[in-house]
Design a protein around this motif. Structure first.
Motif, PDB file in Angstrom:
ATOM      1  N   ILE A 105      -3.217  -6.551  -1.229  1.00 58.75           N
ATOM      2  CA  ILE A 105      -2.940  -6.971   0.304  1.00 58.75           C
ATOM      3  C   ILE A 105      -1.433  -7.094   0.434  1.00 58.75           C
ATOM      4  N   SER A 106      -0.876  -6.573   1.228  1.00 65.09           N
ATOM      5  CA  SER A 106       0.527  -6.849   1.504  1.00 65.09           C
ATOM      6  C   SER A 106       0.571  -7.978   2.628  1.00 65.09           C
ATOM      7  N   CYS A 107       1.283  -9.144   2.284  1.00 63.11           N
ATOM      8  CA  CYS A 107       1.088  -9.973   3.384  1.00 63.11           C
ATOM      9  C   CYS A 107       2.340 -10.195   4.266  1.00 63.11           C
ATOM     10  N   GLN A 108       3.471  -9.677   4.030  1.00 61.62           N
ATOM     11  CA  GLN A 108       4.542  -9.097   4.960  1.00 61.62           C
ATOM     12  C   GLN A 108       4.245  -8.033   5.585  1.00 61.62           C
ATOM     13  N   PRO A 109       4.223  -7.801   6.887  1.00 59.30           N
ATOM     14  CA  PRO A 109       4.144  -6.634   7.729  1.00 59.30           C
ATOM     15  C   PRO A 109       5.401  -5.782   7.305  1.00 59.30           C
ATOM     16  N   LYS A 110       5.258  -4.464   6.904  1.00 58.28           N
ATOM     17  CA  LYS A 110       6.206  -3.562   6.344  1.00 58.28           C
ATOM     18  C   LYS A 110       6.323  -2.312   7.308  1.00 58.28           C
ATOM     19  N   ALA A 135       0.576 -19.107  12.133  1.00 64.12           N
ATOM     20  CA  ALA A 135      -0.851 -18.874  11.533  1.00 64.12           C
ATOM     21  C   ALA A 135      -1.651 -17.919  12.225  1.00 64.12           C
ATOM     22  N   GLU A 136      -1.295 -18.023  13.634  1.00 64.48           N
ATOM     23  CA  GLU A 136      -1.900 -16.934  14.541  1.00 64.48           C
ATOM     24  C   GLU A 136      -1.642 -15.593  14.248  1.00 64.48           C
ATOM     25  N   SER A 137      -0.494 -15.261  13.870  1.00 65.17           N
ATOM     26  CA  SER A 137      -0.256 -13.992  13.693  1.00 65.17           C
ATOM     27  C   SER A 137      -0.595 -13.404  12.175  1.00 65.17           C
ATOM     28  N   PHE A 138      -0.498 -14.575  11.334  1.00 67.74           N
ATOM     29  CA  PHE A 138      -1.506 -14.234  10.132  1.00 67.74           C
ATOM     30  C   PHE A 138      -2.947 -13.609  10.302  1.00 67.74           C
ATOM     31  N   CYS A 139      -3.374 -14.755  11.301  1.00 66.95           N
ATOM     32  CA  CYS A 139      -4.717 -14.368  11.597  1.00 66.95           C
ATOM     33  C   CYS A 139      -5.266 -13.145  12.073  1.00 66.95           C
ATOM     34  N   TYR A 156     -22.883 -33.029  -8.642  1.00 64.03           N
ATOM     35  CA  TYR A 156     -21.789 -33.218  -7.711  1.00 64.03           C
ATOM     36  C   TYR A 156     -21.964 -32.246  -6.427  1.00 64.03           C
ATOM     37  N   LEU A 157     -21.673 -32.674  -5.279  1.00 65.66           N
ATOM     38  CA  LEU A 157     -21.753 -31.944  -4.288  1.00 65.66           C
ATOM     39  C   LEU A 157     -20.300 -31.539  -4.108  1.00 65.66           C
ATOM     40  N   VAL A 158     -19.953 -30.358  -4.305  1.00 66.30           N
ATOM     41  CA  VAL A 158     -18.471 -29.733  -4.208  1.00 66.30           C
ATOM     42  C   VAL A 158     -18.353 -28.861  -2.866  1.00 66.30           C
ATOM     43  N   ILE A 159     -17.336 -29.322  -2.175  1.00 68.40           N
ATOM     44  CA  ILE A 159     -16.945 -28.560  -1.071  1.00 68.40           C
ATOM     45  C   ILE A 159     -15.631 -27.897  -1.071  1.00 68.40           C
ATOM     46  N   LYS A 160     -15.645 -26.649  -1.178  1.00 72.45           N
ATOM     47  CA  LYS A 160     -14.188 -25.811  -1.272  1.00 72.45           C
ATOM     48  C   LYS A 160     -13.975 -25.402   0.051  1.00 72.45           C
ATOM     49  N   ILE A 161     -12.597 -25.387   0.374  1.00 72.76           N
ATOM     50  CA  ILE A 161     -12.101 -25.087   1.729  1.00 72.76           C
ATOM     51  C   ILE A 161     -11.170 -23.903   1.426  1.00 72.76           C
ATOM     52  N   GLU A 162     -11.300 -23.065   2.451  1.00 67.57           N
ATOM     53  CA  GLU A 162     -10.664 -21.815   2.363  1.00 67.57           C
ATOM     54  C   GLU A 162      -9.798 -21.557   3.571  1.00 67.57           C
ATOM     55  N   LYS A 163      -8.546 -20.864   3.477  1.00 66.79           N
ATOM     56  CA  LYS A 163      -7.837 -20.521   4.914  1.00 66.79           C
ATOM     57  C   LYS A 163      -7.691 -19.079   4.959  1.00 66.79           C
ATOM     58  N   VAL A 164      -7.309 -18.714   5.975  1.00 68.76           N
ATOM     59  CA  VAL A 164      -7.018 -17.452   6.094  1.00 68.76           C
ATOM     60  C   VAL A 164      -5.742 -17.044   5.350  1.00 68.76           C
ATOM     61  N   LEU A 165      -5.548 -15.851   4.668  1.00 67.24           N
ATOM     62  CA  LEU A 165      -4.430 -15.663   3.727  1.00 67.24           C
ATOM     63  C   LEU A 165      -3.218 -15.454   4.349  1.00 67.24           C
ATOM     64  N   GLN A 166      -2.152 -16.248   3.827  1.00 69.40           N
ATOM     65  CA  GLN A 166      -0.688 -15.893   4.176  1.00 69.40           C
ATOM     66  C   GLN A 166       0.251 -15.980   3.253  1.00 69.40           C
ATOM     67  N   GLN A 167       1.642 -15.632   3.575  1.00 70.79           N
ATOM     68  CA  GLN A 167       2.353 -15.535   2.347  1.00 70.79           C
ATOM     69  C   GLN A 167       2.543 -16.751   1.872  1.00 70.79           C
ATOM     70  N   GLY A 168       2.879 -16.756   0.574  1.00 70.87           N
ATOM     71  CA  GLY A 168       3.117 -17.879  -0.207  1.00 70.87           C
ATOM     72  C   GLY A 168       2.174 -18.340  -1.141  1.00 70.87           C
ATOM     73  N   PHE A 185      -8.442 -17.488  16.906  1.00 70.33           N
ATOM     74  CA  PHE A 185      -7.596 -16.573  16.281  1.00 70.33           C
ATOM     75  C   PHE A 185      -8.048 -15.472  15.479  1.00 70.33           C
ATOM     76  N   LEU A 186      -9.366 -15.417  15.104  1.00 75.28           N
ATOM     77  CA  LEU A 186     -10.044 -14.626  14.537  1.00 75.28           C
ATOM     78  C   LEU A 186     -11.000 -13.731  15.231  1.00 75.28           C
ATOM     79  N   ARG A 187     -10.764 -13.751  16.509  1.00 68.02           N
ATOM     80  CA  ARG A 187     -11.895 -12.980  17.252  1.00 68.02           C
ATOM     81  C   ARG A 187     -11.723 -11.530  16.883  1.00 68.02           C
ATOM     82  N   PRO A 188     -10.473 -10.887  16.784  1.00 68.71           N
ATOM     83  CA  PRO A 188     -10.722  -9.325  16.154  1.00 68.71           C
ATOM     84  C   PRO A 188     -11.332  -9.192  15.306  1.00 68.71           C
ATOM     85  N   HIS A 189     -11.527 -10.044  14.371  1.00 71.30           N
ATOM     86  CA  HIS A 189     -12.274 -10.022  13.126  1.00 71.30           C
ATOM     87  C   HIS A 189     -13.977 -10.177  12.917  1.00 71.30           C
TER      88      HIS A 189
END
Length: 2037
Positions: free
Chosen positions: A585-590, A319-323, A276-288, A247-251
């Motif tokens: 960053i605008s999440c919705q494509p305008k 998700a793919e389109s957001f990515c 403590y070992l802390v694992i933080k998980i992120e995802k690609v930005l999406q609306q909401g 999904f992220l190949r272009p970036h």
């Protein structure tokens, strides 16, 4: 020296003569963890500071090595292989004690052939005394025993046999000296290394949620919640499947391998349960919002089909389109904490508990576990040491976690995280407050292995080993420790971390909602200047130009948790800055709108005033494009612009950011920064004025400012100072010698630089956080001097352009340095431009002394073979410039300057210099070594290497240090410890000087030192102690032997004046030579001159042994151990292994022999504690203590036959002046004796014989006494002793260990963690580490041996036993050689008369010890030679020794080892044969052998009668085969003797059966002793055997009685021999001690006459023997607490002593009497005597014992259940537990009612019983408990058979028992011979009870002081209203009416009178109570009074009623009297008893 004979000169040559120079300069490359060293980027011209730093990090170590490391450290490893393989060269020695101990079961497998008779058969067959010896098979005989050989030939054969197969190095077998004393071992400091904490490898395996719809990214870091600190950098990890990653190949333009890591190595320096070992998980930005995005994860599951599937597909497409659109932006999603408590297995942290208790000796057993995760003090520079441990503390753990916490958009900061974690730790209650997401995270946590292949450092450099073929690397994650880590930088690291924290756009227009920050590192203002210096995240490029922070949806003031890691360029300019750009960053494509909307900018310049900016900043944000040159200013202080900049909220700070650096270039400390800057301004071309922070420095102020900064250096924080320590010191030393010209003026910084160094040294030593080694040296400084320090570069004269002087231009070149030896010596402070030509063949410039400044002079060629490495170097133009004329200051040599500064320092500086002198000494040595290395040696002999001025300075320094030591020593403890350290460092300094300077000069210094100390100190022990440690260090010099001119000693007999070899060996012994030989064994003035150091050392030893003052014993120990360690070093030195060399060396030590002989009276006498035990050893340590306590030394010697003044054989130990006070301890004595044996072993034997031949017999006796002690000292203690470590050894080892640790810690208890490095060296598991890594742990130390027994494997114990077995054998063989020498030398001189006894004494002693078969074979051979040579003399003169000899030889005849038995039989046979043929003394020998056997049988429980029988059979075989003797009566007599012995053996078989039953065993021994009534010698022997057994059982009184009986026996025979009025008249005299003694009165004369040959010939049948026995008895009585008897015993002894005028002993005796009487007075009624029980045995199982009754004497306060339990247990074992029953009551036993298959024991407590008339004489408590033969017990009964009933029917039976002998006796149970009973009627019982009550009342009333409680108790029992069967009831039963039977009238009356007295006493008691009570007891008193009144009223009529008949006139009524008599208390006489039965 000139007259060396050729042999000597060869030897001298071989030992390296005087090696020219021992020191060698070695360059060793730094070991680098990474494939390439970390370096700044190429092609940049660095500024001088960075270049210096890098140079310091990569240049080689310069180490000064010793060429001839013949010193113990290395060679012990060569020779002993650290004792690893050493034991393989040894032969196993066989010891009988071990063949016995190893238990029958497993030993039968061994080589012993035992023809055991079956158990039953053996008992029956052997019990009969006529057991036929001839039925046995004899052992093999020695074939040549009866062959005729001349004595000389025999001796020669013996000697040859002894010389073969001997161990060459005695001391290799000896356990190494106590480490505590080994001051001469200098620990090699650890190499400076990069600091790594405890390393944990974390591997991520899977990360997925129930639905997989989009890529997720993990970021891991460690947090410490207690410190509220993030303690590691982030590790980014991508676990997405390829499909989602697509999904992220272009970036992602490219993916570097290093970003694909899925495993990371974290490092933790301070483990705790809060990490403590802390694992933080992120995802690609999406609306909401985060919640909305997480919704599907909570409700959907991949597995469900149908609608769910569609939803999932839809989500995936979304998700793919957001990515594709927003792929480079992230949003927070979830997180998960993992506590690491279980991984830092916190039991291993028991020591960490942050520094509170430290490592002080706690937890030695857990060391192994704890090594990995111990809280190490980081100053311990441990490069991943922990990895080398097989990480025993935690295994690899795989975790699977299934719940994730959803991130809260408004709680993302670290602060919030710490709150969450704290809650989570308290209770995992987060789950309730925070939404959770289901998912799976699998990871594996393990200790990181040491060589983790394919790993990258935090800078992404590959770590060795780095294989090519791996796909994903591991990443090392940089730690941010919670506290300082004091480890100097050793690698180049230059990282910057940026943490954006919060942005406040709350007051901005609506457009700013989804905010991200783009962060860039700029090197200019143009957008293209963004540097690719930011480390990328996972699955992307390694370095990127920009990073975006994660976005919180619709939040105007978001928190950020991003960490941006930047690799700083090596050269920073003012253009470098951080640029922050803020976007929406605008999440919705305008339509037509871009994704990013610019919101504003902010920036932060990296440098401020040329310093790196770090810390917290709150920056304003500009809205518009930034103006030109913005980056020069900080955003808060931008000058006003046109047009003006628009700011958010009017230039307020709205953006918080934190910047931190981890850099080994930027010091981040003002003082250091200033110092370095100013130094560089001196070295490079700079333009003045220079800017430094806020000030400008002109050339004029430069000097002043530099001096200031040098002075202020020490004010900098400790951490940065330590981090840059190497560079700081280098610079200061550079300043100290560099001549500076500033502005045309010469500036001299030497003094300032020196003082600053002193200040730094002082503060490092004083810091509690830094570790020290065992000499108290700071470890960081020690490492610096050892590895880093090199001579400052002296060549250039730095001239700062001043008025009218032109700069000296320097041209730079670029060199490749190989590992040459001289090249890098003057490693320059490299200042250069880099010229990239690397020509390895250019020789490197090296200018030495001033004359050679002409031009570049090449030194040794460069060594190409070694790895080459590029260094920055510069060529110098060495021609002095025209203007700066060469001044002498250029001649400054570092060592001269340093010495000068030390001499001229004053005040505090001077104090510190001498306090930490070691550092300056080591600097001096290292700089001198380099200086010597650089000058041409050939033209410079030692004498002229150093200038006179320098020598003067050194002399001054040594003198000042010495007086400093003397001054400190008189101060309190802390100061004197300091003095010891200074003393040691001074010694090391002189030790090193011996390798560099003229030795004569150094010897002078040593002489001055010794003299100066003795003049200043008055405490002798301190003085000797100091000088000893000093000399010990000097003597450990590898060329010590040469320094001592050891080849000057005449090792062989002295040469005649011409030095030819032939004459040297010719035996021309003129008297002059005799004197010379004797002189060689003395410490003469001439010796001291020739052998300077050894002479000094011996002088100290002699002084220490002579002295007698406080604390001297410690000093003596030191002195002896110093010499021992010297000898050990020779034994281990391969240069000394040749025999000729050893002879020479031994000759050097000959005076030691004289010293040891002089100290003979002070040696610890190892024989004393064993004097009484038969075999020379008692069983376990406790017993040994007892026997040692129970026997006094003089007594022991008296027993051993020492007459009162002198023995015939010269002087015995006691007769020498005996100074008890200065006796040496056992360890010291042992060490001293091993030295003696070493000399005797290695010296020239001819020389020793000649020496002996000339000694007066007095001296020879001393030597024999010494050998006697040696034998006991080196007795083999066996394996069992190493298993059961004696408690004392354990205690000692603990003390030693505590002292050792104390020394290492020097009292910094709380900082105990520092011990870590002293305990666990890098690498190897712990025990090996102790051996090899710390050089000063030569061998396992004393405390390890004893204390860590649990760690020892069986193999190690076996090996130890093997070595100690060989030591015992070798030591004893040396003693044997020595005795042979004495025999040969002295008998040649015909002075044998009194020596033979001495020699025999030693031999007999050695036979009494546990010896190996090897030794015994040789010893018996020597004995046989002696018997053959001096038989007559032996039997005539040495009667006692002969008796001892018989016993020892017999003992060996019962050995289980064939060889020993064979040898012993042959010797015993020869003894008999010669005694017969010489003077027909056979009768005496027969007697002695018989006695010996008796004593053997009685004493050693472990001897084997079967083997002894076989030996007897062998002797019989000899007698039968001896052709020469057949014609004589000898064979018949032998047979007779052997039969006699055989019958004695049969007794012992029986004794064996009762080994477990002490009473029965004593009975049996008693019976045997009684059987010898006609043979006094044997009876005496058995009595002693009994005493021995009693003492073992702690029955001291009985043991004493045995000895009294023995003494009475002796007295009987003495009185028959001669009538002397001071002697006791036979046994009658002993009656006061015990009435039993009369048994010993002599059998009538016609049976025995004492003058018959062989009778009463033992050593005890003499006056001294009598006194010995009695004194020993007195000691035992005293131990047993019968002090009155002690007096009686001494009454017999004193007249004898008076007759002998032995006042010394009389003094002793009276002092003992005084002690005895004191004890009587002090102990009074508190003394404990025995408790007595009647024990009856019933049942046929008991055999002889059936129906026998005994009185048993048990220790005081033995309770009935105890003896009952003991007997029941014992007989239960014999007959089976079910077969034994204890009868509980004391009623008569009816045998018919008993089960015939059972054994019954009846036990009753009895009390001594006395008639009234006896009580008059028995007044004291003692008298009532001594000499008892009548005992009583009572049995209550009623006529109908119940034991108890109503008052009127309660009868009582009193039973009185009479024993055969009185207690105490020679045994603890005695038969009952008479039993009488009488019965009390109920009224008599009542009379007895009332009398008792009245007595109690009287006692309580009259008690002083009064005891109210006691009184009330008795009163309550007497007048209390409700007392059951109380007085009133008794009166009502018996007194209510006058009895019908007139026989009872008297009893009635008696009882009435008792009551009368009773009521009177009650009245008194009530009155008394009234006076005693307190106010609160008034009512109680009234109650008592009332009750008393009632009682009195009720009793009055009965008391007043008299029986009228009793008051009639007396008429004789016979019958009444008779009946009265029957029932009275009096004893029946014989007639009545016969009537009643």
């Amino acid at each position: 020296m000139t007259r060396l004979n050729n042999l000597d000169s060869e030897l001298a040559q071989e030992l390296g003569d005087f090696p020219e120079d021992d020191l060698d300069i070695v360059f060793t490359p730094k070991e680098c963890r990474t494939l390439q060293p970390s370096m700044p980027e190429d092609g940049v011209e660095l500024d001088s500071h960075v270049r210096d730093c890098v140079q310091t990090y990569i240049r080689e170590w310069l180490i000064v090595n010793r060429k001839n490391q013949g010193n113990p450290d290395t060679c012990s490893l060569k020779n002993k292989g650290s004792r690893k393989d050493f034991h393989k060269t040894l032969q196993k020695q066989t010891f009988e004690s071990e063949t016995l101990d190893s238990g029958d079961a497993n030993f039968q497998a061994g080589p012993r052939h035992v023809h055991a008779l079956p158990e039953e058969a053996s008992r029956t067959a052997l019990a009969s005394s006529d057991f036929d010896l001839r039925s046995l098979q004899p052992d093999p005989r020695l074939e040549n025993l009866l062959r005729h050989v001349s004595a000389e030939e025999f001796e020669r054969q013996n000697e040859e046999a002894r010389r073969t197969n001997r161990h060459a190095e005695l001391l290799a077998l000896y356990p190494s000296v106590d480490e505590e004393d080994a001051v001469e071992i200098r620990p090699v400091p650890d190499r400076p290394k990069e600091h790594l904490g405890n390393r944990i490898l974390v591997k991520l395996q899977t990360l997925k949620f129930d639905i997989e719809i989009e890529p997720l990214f993990a970021c891991i870091a460690l947090y410490d919640i207690k410190e509220r600190k993030k303690i590691s950098e982030n590790f980014h990890c991508d676990l997405n499947p390829d499909s989602l990653r697509g999904f992220l190949r272009p970036h992602t333009p490219s993916i570097d391998l290093s970003t694909q890591a899925r495993s990371a190595v974290f490092s933790v320096t301070y483990p705790s349960s809060d990490i403590y070992l802390v694992i933080k998980i992120e995802k690609v930005l999406q609306q909401g919002e985060i919640g909305d995005c997480a919704e599907p994860y909570m409700v959907l599951k991949e597995s469900e089909a149908g609608k769910t599937k569609e939803k999932i597909e839809k989500l995936k497409a979304q998700a793919e389109s957001f990515c594709q659109r927003l792929g480079k932006y992230r949003m927070p999603f979830a997180w998960i904490p993992i506590s690491l408590t279980n991984f830092f297995n916190l039991s291993t942290l028991e020591r960490e508990i942050p520094e509170a208790e430290g490592l002080n000796g706690k937890g030695s057993a857990s060391d192994k576990r704890a090594t990995l995760l111990q809280a190490r003090r980081p100053s311990e520079r441990s490069l991943s040491t922990e990895d080398s441990y097989p990480a025993s503390n935690f295994k690899t753990i795989s975790l699977t976690l299934n719940t994730f916490f959803k991130q809260e958009g408004d709680r993302l900061s670290d602060e919030d995280l710490f709150k969450f974690l704290a809650d989570f730790k308290r209770s995992s209650s987060l789950q309730r407050r925070i939404k959770t997401l289901p998912g799976t995270l699998k990871l594996e946590i393990s200790p990181a292995p040491e060589n983790l292949g394919y790993c990258l450092t935090p800078e992404l450099l590959p770590v060795k080993p780095f294989p090519e073929n791996r796909n994903r690397p591991h990443k090392e994650i940089l730690e941010f420790p919670i506290r300082e880590v004091f480890v100097p930088h050793t690698i180049y690291r230059n990282l910057l971390y940026v943490y954006p924290q919060r942005l406040n756009f709350a007051n901005r227009p609506a457009s700013a909602r989804n905010i991200t920050i783009k962060i860039q590192f700029m090197c200019g203002e143009d957008p293209s200047c963004a540097m690719p210096a930011i480390f990328g995240k996972s699955s992307g490029p390694e370095f990127v130009q920009e990073i975006y922070t994660a976005i919180t949806y619709h939040n105007k003031s978001p928190d950020f948790y991003e960490e941006v890691k930047i690799k700083l360029p090596a050269k920073l300019t003012e253009k470098h800055h951080l640029l922050f750009t803020f976007y929406h960053i605008s999440c919705q494509p305008k339509q037509g709108a871009t994704v990013e909307t610019l919101l504003g900018y902010s920036w932060l310049p990296i440098l401020l005033n040329d310093r790196l900016q770090t810390g917290y900043y709150c920056l304003p944000v500009a809205l518009d494009k930034l103006p030109f040159h913005y980056s020069i200013h900080s955003p808060e202080k931008v000058p006003s612009q046109t047009p003006p900049i628009k700011w958010v909220e009017g230039h307020k700070g709205v953006f918080s950011v934190e910047v931190q650096a981890v850099s080994s270039v930027h010091t981040q400390d003002n003082h250091l920064e200033k110092f370095f800057t100013l130094c560089h301004s001196l070295e490079s071309q700079v333009t003045f004025p220079i800017r430094l922070m806020d000030q400008k420095i002109t050339e004029a102020t430069l000097e002043h400012e530099l001096k200031l900064s040098i002075i202020c250096l020490n004010s900098s924080r400790l951490e940065p100072l330590v981090l840059f320590l190497h560079l700081v010191l280098d610079k200061l030393f550079q300043l100290a010698v560099q001549p500076m010209v500033i502005a045309g003026q010469t500036a001299n910084f030497s003094q300032f630089a020196f003082e600053s160094v002193v200040a730094i040294v002082n503060s490092l030593h004083n810091s509690k956080d830094l570790s020290k080694d065992q000499h108290g040296r700071n470890c960081l400084l020690a490492s610096y001097v050892y590895y880093v320090f090199r001579l400052p570069d002296r060549q250039r004269e730095v001239v700062k352009p001043g008025a009218g002087s032109s700069a000296v231009s320097t041209e730079s070149r670029y060199y490749t340095f190989g590992r040459t030896s001289a090249v890098s010596v003057g490693s320059k402070l490299l200042q250069s431009r880099v010229i990239s030509c690397s020509n390895p063949d250019i020789a490197v410039t090296q200018t030495a002394t001033d004359e050679e400044v002409k031009n570049i002079m090449s030194s040794k060629p460069v060594d190409h073979s070694s790895s080459r490495m590029s260094f920055y170097a510069e060529g110098t133009n060495d021609m002095p410039s025209v203007c700066a004329s060469p001044r002498p200051s250029n001649k400054k040599h570092f060592h001269e300057e340093l010495a000068l500064q030390m001499v001229v320092s004053t005040g505090m500086v001077r104090e510190s210099v001498f306090k930490y002198a070691w550092f300056f000494f080591e600097l001096l040595i290292k700089s001198m070594a380099q200086y010597v290395h650089n000058i041409e040696k050939q033209d410079n002999p030692r004498r002229s290497r150093f200038s006179d001025r320098f020598k003067d300075d050194i002399t001054t320094i040594v003198s000042v240090v010495t007086s400093e030591i003397a001054a400190l020593l008189v101060k309190p403890q802390k100061e004197s410890e300091q003095a010891e350290k200074i003393n040691i460092s001074l010694a090391f300094f002189l030790y090193d000087l011996l390798s560099l300077m003229d030795r004569g000069f150094v010897f002078n210094l040593i002489k001055h030192y010794c003299n100066q100390l003795s003049n200043k100190l008055n405490s002798l022990s301190t003085l000797i102690s100091m000088r000893l440690e000093f000399l010990r260090i000097l003597c450990s010099h590898e060329n010590y032997l040469n320094l001592n001119l050891f080849f000057m000693t005449s090792a062989s007999a002295p040469a005649s004046p011409s030095p030819s070899l032939s004459s040297q060996n010719s035996s021309s012994c003129s008297s002059f030579q005799d004197q010379k030989i004797a002189g060689m064994f003395d410490l003469s003035a001439e010796y001291r001159q020739q052998h300077f150091l050894t002479g000094l050392l011996f002088t100290e030893l002699a002084a220490a042994l002579d002295a007698d003052c406080d604390g001297i014993s410690k000093v003596q120990r030191k002195a002896v151990s110093a010499i021992l360690s010297l000898l050990s070093s020779h034994d281990l030195d391969p240069r000394c292994s040749k025999k000729e060399v050893k002879i020479k060396i031994a000759a050097l030590y000959l005076p030691l022999v004289g010293i040891i002989l002089d100290s003979l009276p002070q040696l610890h006498d190892f024989t004393i504690s064993d004097a009484r035990s038969g075999k020379g050893r008692t069983g376990n340590p406790e017993e040994e203590q007892d026997s040692a306590g129970a026997i006094n030394q003089n007594v022991a010697l008296a027993i051993a036959g020492n007459q009162f003044n002198l023995r015939s054989s010269g002087i015995s130990l006691v007769s020498l002046p005996y100074r008890q006070s200065a006796t040496l301890g056992p360890d010291t004595t042992r060490n001293l004796l091993i030295c003696y044996l070493w000399i005797m072993k290695n010296a020239d034997q001819n020389l020793i014989q000649k020496w002996i031949a000339d000694l007066p017999s007095m001296q020879l006796n001393r030597i024999l006494d010494l050998l006697f002690i040696c034998v006991s000292c080196f007795e083999y203690k066996g394996k069992q002793s190493s298993d059961k470590v004696s408690t004392q050894a354990l205690q000692k080892s603990r003390d030693v260990k505590a002292r050792l640790e104390e020394a290492l810690l020097r009292g910094e208890g709380a900082r105990g963690e520092m011990m870590k490095r002293c305990r666990i060296p890098a690498g190897n598991d712990r025990s090996a580490g102790l051996n090899e890594n710390l050089r000063w742990r030569k061998e396992q130390t004393h405390w390890r041996q004893a204390n860590e027994r649990q760690d020892k494997t069986k193999a190690e114990l076996d090996q130890e036993a093997l070595i100690s077995g060989n030591l015992a054998t070798e030591a004893n063989l040396i003693i044997l050689d020595m005795q042979e020498n004495i025999i040969q030398a002295s008998f040649a001189a015909e002075c044998r008369d009194n020596l033979l006894g001495g020699v025999l004494k030693v031999l007999v002693n050695s036979l009494g010890c546990d010896q190996s078969t090897t030794y015994l074979t040789h010893c018996f051979a020597t004995l046989r030679a002696l018997i053959a040579k001096f038989g007559d003399f032996l039997f005539e003169e040495e009667v006692e020794q002969c008796a001892d000899l018989c016993q020892r030889v017999l003992h060996h005849c019962s050995s289980s080892i064939d060889i020993t038995r064979t040898q012993a039989c042959a010797t015993l046979y020869l003894l008999m044969r010669y005694s017969f043929s010489s003077t027909s003394n056979f009768a005496r020998v027969k007697m002695q052998v018989t006695m010996s056997l008796a004593s053997l049988v009685g004493k050693s429980p472990d001897f084997n009668e079967e083997f002894l029988r076989r030996s007897l059979r062998t002797i019989l075989a000899y007698a039968e085969e001896d052709v020469d003797m057949q014609a004589t009566p000898f064979p018949i007599q032998v047979e007779e003797l052997l039969c006699n012995l055989n019958s004695i053996l049969s007794d012992t078989v029986k004794m064996r059966e009762f080994q477990e039953d002490p009473e029965m065993l004593m009975d049996l021994m008693y019976r045997i002793a009684k059987g010898y009534q006609t043979s006094p010698d044997l009876r005496l022997t058995w009595l002693q055997n009994m005493a021995e057994k009693h003492t073992k059982r702690k029955c001291y009184t009985e043991a004493a009685m045995c000895l009294v009986h023995a003494a009475a026996l002796v007295a009987e025979y003495l009185s028959m021999l001669e009538d002397r009025n001071y002697l006791p008249v036979g046994s009658v005299t002993f009656q006061n001690i015990s009435s039993n003694v009369l048994e010993e009165s002599a059998v009538s004369d016609d049976v025995l006459s004492p003058d018959e040959d062989g009778i009463c010939s033992g050593r005890y049948f003499s006056e001294s023997g009598l006194v010995g026995l009695l004194e020993q008895a007195a000691e035992l009585f005293s131990t047993g607490g019968l002090y009155e008897t002690v007096n009686e015993v001494y009454k017999i002894v004193i007249p004898i002593l008076e007759a002998h005028r032995d006042f010394r002993k009389l003094t002793l005796t009276h002092s003992k009497l005084q002690k005895a009487f004191d004890s009587i007075i002090n102990k009074g009624q508190k003394r404990m005597f025995g408790t007595y029980f009647r024990v009856g045995f019933y049942g046929s199982k008991f055999g002889d014992l059936d129906e026998q009754e005994f009185i048993y004497k048990e220790p005081a306060i033995t309770k009935l259940p105890e003896i009952s339990h003991r007997l029941e247990g014992f007989y239960g074992q014999c007959f089976g537990e079910d077969a034994v029953e204890v009868i509980k009551d004391s009623a008569p036993v009816d045998k018919r009612k008993l089960d015939p298959n059972k054994a019954y024991i009846q036990i009753t407590f009895v009390e001594p019983y006395f008639d009234d008339y006896e009580m008059k004489d028995r007044v004291t408590y003692f008298e009532k408990n001594f000499n008892l033969c009548r005992f009583m017990y009572t049995t209550p009964f009623t006529m109908d058979g119940r034991p108890r009933g109503e008052l009127s029917e309660q009868y009582k039976r009193n039973t009185i028992l009479t024993t055969m002998h009185a207690f105490p006796y020679i045994k603890t149970r005695i038969n009952v011979i008479q039993k009488e009973e009488f019965i009390l009627t109920p009224i008599e019982v009542a009379i007895e009870d009332m009398r008792k009550k009245t007595q109690e009342l009287t006692a309580a009333t009259n008690q002083e002081p009064p005891d109210a409680k006691m009184l009330q108790m008795v009163l309550q029992g007497s007048v209390g209203a409700t007392v059951n069967q109380g007085p009133l009831e008794v009166a009502q039963v018996f007194l209510a009416e006058i009895p019908a039977d007139p026989k009872l009238y008297r009893h009635h009356n008696k009882l009435r009178l008792c009551f009368k007295e009773f009521i009177m006493r009650c009245g008194e008691a009530v009155e008394k109570n009234k006076r005693l009570i307190t106010a609160d007891q008034r009512e109680y008193q009234l109650e008592l009074r009332k009750n008393y009144g009632k009682l009195k009223e009720n009793l009055r009529p009965m008391i007043e009623r008299k029986i009228p008949e009793l008051y009639k006139p007396v008429v004789k009524v016979h019958s009444t009297r008779e009946s009265f008599r029957n029932h009275s208390f009096r004893k029946y006489d014989a007639q009545t008893s016969s009537q009643s039965t």
